[in-house]
Design a protein around this motif. Structure first.
Motif, PDB file in Angstrom:
ATOM      1  N   ILE A 228      39.908  47.465  -6.270  1.00  0.00           N
ATOM      2  CA  ILE A 228      40.283  46.855  -7.550  1.00  0.00           C
ATOM      3  C   ILE A 228      40.958  47.893  -8.426  1.00  0.00           C
ATOM      4  CG2 ILE A 228      39.427  45.682  -9.615  1.00  0.00           C
ATOM      5  CD1 ILE A 228      39.106  44.005  -7.113  1.00  0.00           C
ATOM      6  N   VAL A 229      42.158  47.557  -8.916  1.00  0.00           N
ATOM      7  CA  VAL A 229      42.920  48.472  -9.764  1.00  0.00           C
ATOM      8  C   VAL A 229      43.149  47.806 -11.116  1.00  0.00           C
ATOM      9  CG1 VAL A 229      45.011  49.874  -9.970  1.00  0.00           C
ATOM     10  CG2 VAL A 229      44.072  49.356  -7.697  1.00  0.00           C
ATOM     11  N   PRO A 230      42.286  48.057 -12.103  1.00  0.00           N
ATOM     12  CA  PRO A 230      42.467  47.426 -13.423  1.00  0.00           C
ATOM     13  C   PRO A 230      43.661  48.017 -14.176  1.00  0.00           C
ATOM     14  CG  PRO A 230      40.190  48.175 -13.072  1.00  0.00           C
ATOM     15  CD  PRO A 230      41.041  48.822 -12.026  1.00  0.00           C
TER      16      PRO A 230
ATOM     17  N   LEU B 294      42.598  40.020 -12.554  1.00  0.00           N
ATOM     18  CA  LEU B 294      41.910  40.489 -11.356  1.00  0.00           C
ATOM     19  C   LEU B 294      41.130  39.349 -10.695  1.00  0.00           C
ATOM     20  CD1 LEU B 294      40.528  43.886 -12.687  1.00  0.00           C
ATOM     21  CD2 LEU B 294      42.239  43.607 -10.881  1.00  0.00           C
ATOM     22  N   PRO B 295      40.736  39.521  -9.421  1.00  0.00           N
ATOM     23  CA  PRO B 295      39.936  38.482  -8.767  1.00  0.00           C
ATOM     24  C   PRO B 295      38.467  38.520  -9.166  1.00  0.00           C
ATOM     25  CG  PRO B 295      40.291  40.279  -7.257  1.00  0.00           C
ATOM     26  CD  PRO B 295      41.092  40.607  -8.489  1.00  0.00           C
ATOM     27  N   VAL B 296      38.104  39.466 -10.031  1.00  0.00           N
ATOM     28  CA  VAL B 296      36.737  39.563 -10.538  1.00  0.00           C
ATOM     29  C   VAL B 296      36.774  39.646 -12.058  1.00  0.00           C
ATOM     30  CG1 VAL B 296      35.702  40.607  -8.496  1.00  0.00           C
ATOM     31  CG2 VAL B 296      36.800  42.079 -10.178  1.00  0.00           C
ATOM     32  N   ASP B 297      35.757  39.087 -12.688  1.00  0.00           N
ATOM     33  CA  ASP B 297      35.632  39.118 -14.147  1.00  0.00           C
ATOM     34  C   ASP B 297      34.619  40.165 -14.566  1.00  0.00           C
ATOM     35  OD1 ASP B 297      37.448  37.044 -14.609  1.00  0.00           O
ATOM     36  OD2 ASP B 297      35.908  35.523 -14.260  1.00  0.00           O
ATOM     37  N   HIS B 298      34.919  40.853 -15.650  1.00  0.00           N
ATOM     38  CA  HIS B 298      33.998  41.835 -16.216  1.00  0.00           C
ATOM     39  C   HIS B 298      32.996  41.092 -17.095  1.00  0.00           C
ATOM     40  CE1 HIS B 298      32.864  45.246 -18.996  1.00  0.00           C
ATOM     41  NE2 HIS B 298      32.765  45.834 -17.817  1.00  0.00           N
ATOM     42  N   VAL B 299      31.723  41.160 -16.716  1.00  0.00           N
ATOM     43  CA  VAL B 299      30.671  40.407 -17.397  1.00  0.00           C
ATOM     44  C   VAL B 299      29.763  41.377 -18.143  1.00  0.00           C
ATOM     45  CG1 VAL B 299      28.723  38.829 -17.104  1.00  0.00           C
ATOM     46  CG2 VAL B 299      30.738  38.623 -15.622  1.00  0.00           C
TER      47      VAL B 299
ATOM     48  N   PRO C 259      44.921  48.267 -17.953  1.00  0.00           N
ATOM     49  CA  PRO C 259      44.433  48.020 -19.321  1.00  0.00           C
ATOM     50  C   PRO C 259      45.503  47.377 -20.200  1.00  0.00           C
ATOM     51  CG  PRO C 259      44.976  50.337 -19.030  1.00  0.00           C
ATOM     52  CD  PRO C 259      45.133  49.698 -17.681  1.00  0.00           C
ATOM     53  N   LEU C 260      45.075  46.439 -21.031  1.00  0.00           N
ATOM     54  CA  LEU C 260      45.942  45.841 -22.049  1.00  0.00           C
ATOM     55  C   LEU C 260      45.271  46.002 -23.402  1.00  0.00           C
ATOM     56  CD1 LEU C 260      47.082  42.430 -20.462  1.00  0.00           C
ATOM     57  CD2 LEU C 260      48.246  44.643 -20.383  1.00  0.00           C
ATOM     58  N   SER C 261      46.032  46.424 -24.376  1.00  0.00           N
ATOM     59  CA  SER C 261      45.518  46.523 -25.740  1.00  0.00           C
ATOM     60  C   SER C 261      45.499  45.148 -26.385  1.00  0.00           C
ATOM     61  CB  SER C 261      46.397  47.468 -26.565  1.00  0.00           C
ATOM     62  OG  SER C 261      47.686  46.893 -26.754  1.00  0.00           O
ATOM     63  N   ALA C 262      44.851  45.051 -27.526  1.00  0.00           N
ATOM     64  CA  ALA C 262      44.848  43.784 -28.265  1.00  0.00           C
ATOM     65  C   ALA C 262      46.278  43.384 -28.630  1.00  0.00           C
ATOM     66  CB  ALA C 262      43.977  43.913 -29.515  1.00  0.00           C
ATOM     67  N   GLU C 263      47.111  44.360 -28.938  1.00  0.00           N
ATOM     68  CA  GLU C 263      48.510  44.071 -29.259  1.00  0.00           C
ATOM     69  C   GLU C 263      49.270  43.565 -28.035  1.00  0.00           C
ATOM     70  OE1 GLU C 263      52.374  46.202 -31.429  1.00  0.00           O
ATOM     71  OE2 GLU C 263      50.639  47.411 -30.821  1.00  0.00           O
TER      72      GLU C 263
ATOM     73  N   ASP D  89      41.610  46.296 -24.493  1.00  0.00           N
ATOM     74  CA  ASP D  89      41.101  47.662 -24.724  1.00  0.00           C
ATOM     75  C   ASP D  89      39.964  48.016 -23.777  1.00  0.00           C
ATOM     76  OD1 ASP D  89      42.884  48.089 -26.946  1.00  0.00           O
ATOM     77  OD2 ASP D  89      41.584  46.770 -28.108  1.00  0.00           O
ATOM     78  N   LEU D  90      40.049  47.522 -22.545  1.00  0.00           N
ATOM     79  CA  LEU D  90      39.047  47.836 -21.526  1.00  0.00           C
ATOM     80  C   LEU D  90      39.735  48.707 -20.481  1.00  0.00           C
ATOM     81  CD1 LEU D  90      36.078  47.093 -20.834  1.00  0.00           C
ATOM     82  CD2 LEU D  90      36.991  45.279 -19.376  1.00  0.00           C
ATOM     83  N   ASP D  91      39.432  50.000 -20.499  1.00  0.00           N
ATOM     84  CA  ASP D  91      40.074  50.960 -19.609  1.00  0.00           C
ATOM     85  C   ASP D  91      39.061  51.393 -18.551  1.00  0.00           C
ATOM     86  OD1 ASP D  91      41.761  52.690 -18.413  1.00  0.00           O
ATOM     87  OD2 ASP D  91      42.151  53.946 -20.167  1.00  0.00           O
ATOM     88  N   ILE D  92      39.215  50.894 -17.339  1.00  0.00           N
ATOM     89  CA  ILE D  92      38.247  51.130 -16.269  1.00  0.00           C
ATOM     90  C   ILE D  92      38.966  51.762 -15.091  1.00  0.00           C
ATOM     91  CG2 ILE D  92      36.652  49.998 -14.660  1.00  0.00           C
ATOM     92  CD1 ILE D  92      36.355  47.779 -16.736  1.00  0.00           C
TER      93      ILE D  92
END
Length: 515
Positions: free
Chosen positions: A85-87, A28-33, A89-93, A72-75
């Protein structure tokens, strides 16, 4: 355009919303802080792509689809400073298999001429397919009827066809930010045909260099029944009319004006003087700025510099090398091995040649903000870009943009895409260590008049062909496909001069065509 997205107010929006312009990228063009106290916010990601597309997104009711950068960040989707912004989600796997695995341990080394051996695992490929489908579904869900969707880079090469199959009404672009390899190398990929078919789902496919577009066209001829003519590809699909696809070079650039404005700030110039003083005021400062990646040729420049010191052709008191190597893919074994190798080499050279008052190599394994980079560029007499293979290399353009004083010398690998444009740089083959040493000596002794003449030429090119011109050229080609397919398809895209290429594209797209 250049205002940062601070930790801003956000508002959730449902998936039913539809947008006329959609960008799809791995990030994404923004980072989750996450702050120390646990509070979360969003902050702008640095980079030319964001800078180029922000105003277009706002003026064309745009949405950006991508991963938030943490597993594992589902927003839920939200609005941030005028961009939806349309996130995804990706799991650790997913991160391990799709991103670190197939994208960065299979495709990255393969597309960079097998400088490091690629690894092929079927489970990585299966994850790549599944994640690409997830991105395609997210983009399709937020795209209005007839929307323009621009997919970015090698992590998402299957998305164009997936979108085409699901939403044939869309106008789809794809831009490959890294090289596309010659067929003899590309053919090693077990899933080579599937990726070519995935890319051919786009209406316009952009590459950094004319050679990359030619490599892609040859792969199309070898692996599909589609036919190619100059830069157009006729794609036949069962039960569908033949589509024409444009595949050409759109060399990317930087926000050069803002970089120059930053370098002109008095506090940046003062910081540049501090850097020189901190290094002992040597006669010549050489600078390398790279991600710590095996494609960047860091070891080659260290070897050339070390040999010049050992030969007595330069002295550590006179010539210092500053190497900034920002961390990269630190969980991938090849990158762990590279870091160990580089740090051992730096330690050996410093141990052999440093004095009490002068260090041979000032090595920094971390990134710096733009302000510090601008100061470094001003402080450096010579910029060393020794990439073994690079799609473009924007550091070379940043150095040129920062040198408003018309001074400094750019040494540039012929294997970086930037060498097609920056013809007044001192171009080198980084594998030729003796040749690299001679070019370094030439740069050190170059008269001021020649330095100024070369830099003026380089700056004219970088300031004229900035990132806005790049995005305008690509989107104009897409607009031509959408508004006048005959005109868009007739653009002559194979040109010895990729900059003339850009000019030709903009001129041939019908005026008045809107996104």
């Amino acid at each position: 355009m250049n205002a940062p997205l601070e930790s801003s107010e956000t508002s959730t929006a449902g998936n039913a919303a539809e947008y006329d312009f959609v960008v799809v990228s791995n990030r994404l063009p923004v980072d989750h802080v996450v702050d120390d106290d646990g509070a979360t916010s969003w902050k702008a990601s640095p980079g030319g792509l964001v800078t180029a597309l922000e105003p277009i997104m706002r003026s064309n009711d745009g949405a950006w689809v991508g991963w938030a950068g943490r597993p594992d960040l589902d927003i839920a989707p939200f609005d941030n400073d005028g961009i939806h912004i349309v996130p995804v989600p990706l799991s650790a796997e997913d991160v391990e298999n799709y991103y670190e695995g197939f994208s960065n341990d299979t495709l990255w080394p393969l597309y960079h001429d097998v400088i490091a051996p690629p690894t092929y695992h079927r489970e990585w490929w299966e994850s790549y397919v599944a994640v690409n489908q997830r991105f395609a579904d997210a983009a399709a869900a937020v795209s209005a009827e007839g929307a323009v969707v621009w997919v970015q880079d090698y992590q998402l090469q299957l998305v164009p066809k997936m979108l085409r199959d699901k939403r044939p009404d869309l106008t789809i672009g794809f831009f490959n930010h890294i090289p596309f390899p010659p067929y003899g190398i590309y053919s090693q990929l077990p899933w080579r045909a599937a990726i070519i078919e995935g890319l051919l789902g786009a209406d316009v496919i952009g590459f950094q260099r004319v050679a990359d577009a030619s490599n892609f066209a040859r792969a199309v001829r070898r692996l599909t029944t589609s036919t190619t003519k100059t830069t157009t590809i006729e794609v036949a699909s069962p039960g569908r009319a033949t589509r024409r696809v444009i595949a050409k070079a759109f060399p990317i650039s930087i926000d050069s004006r803002s970089f120059e404005e930053l370098a002109r700030q008095p506090h940046i110039q003062a910081r540049a003087r501090e850097i020189r003083e901190g290094l002992g005021n040597p006669k010549t400062i050489m600078l390398g700025v790279d991600r710590l990646d095996y494609t960047k040729g860091i070891g080659h420049r260290l070897k050339a510099y070390g040999e010049l010191l050992a030969d007595g052709r330069i002295k550590v008191e006179d010539v210092t090398l500053v190497q900034v190597a920002s961390p990269s893919r630190e969980r991938v074994q090849a990158y762990m091995d590279l870091r160990d190798e580089i740090e051992l080499t730096v330690g050996r050279i410093n141990g052999d040649f440093a004095t009490m008052s002068h260090t041979a190599i000032s090595y920094h394994h971390h990134g710096y903000p733009r302000e510090e980079m601008a100061a470094l560029y001003l402080a450096a007499d010579i910029m060393l870009v020794t990439a073994l293979r690079d799609g473009m290399n924007l550091v070379a353009k940043e150095y040129v943009a920062a040198r408003f004083d018309d001074d400094g010398v750019l040494i540039l690998s012929e294997f970086a895409g930037a060498s097609d444009e920056l013809k007044r740089a001192l171009r080198i083959n980084p594998h030729d260590i003796d040749g690299l040493k001679e070019i370094i000596l030439q740069a050190i002794s170059m008269p001021k008049r020649e330095r100024a003449a070369r830099m003026r030429s380089l700056r004219k090119r970088v300031l004229e062909y900035d990132v806005s011109r790049w995005s305008t050229a690509f989107l104009s080609a897409l607009a031509g496909v959408r508004g006048d397919r005959d005109t868009a398809e007739s653009i002559d895209l194979i040109d010895d001069d990729p900059l003339g290429d850009l000019e030709w594209t903009v001129e041939r797209v019908p005026r008045g065509t809107e996104l």
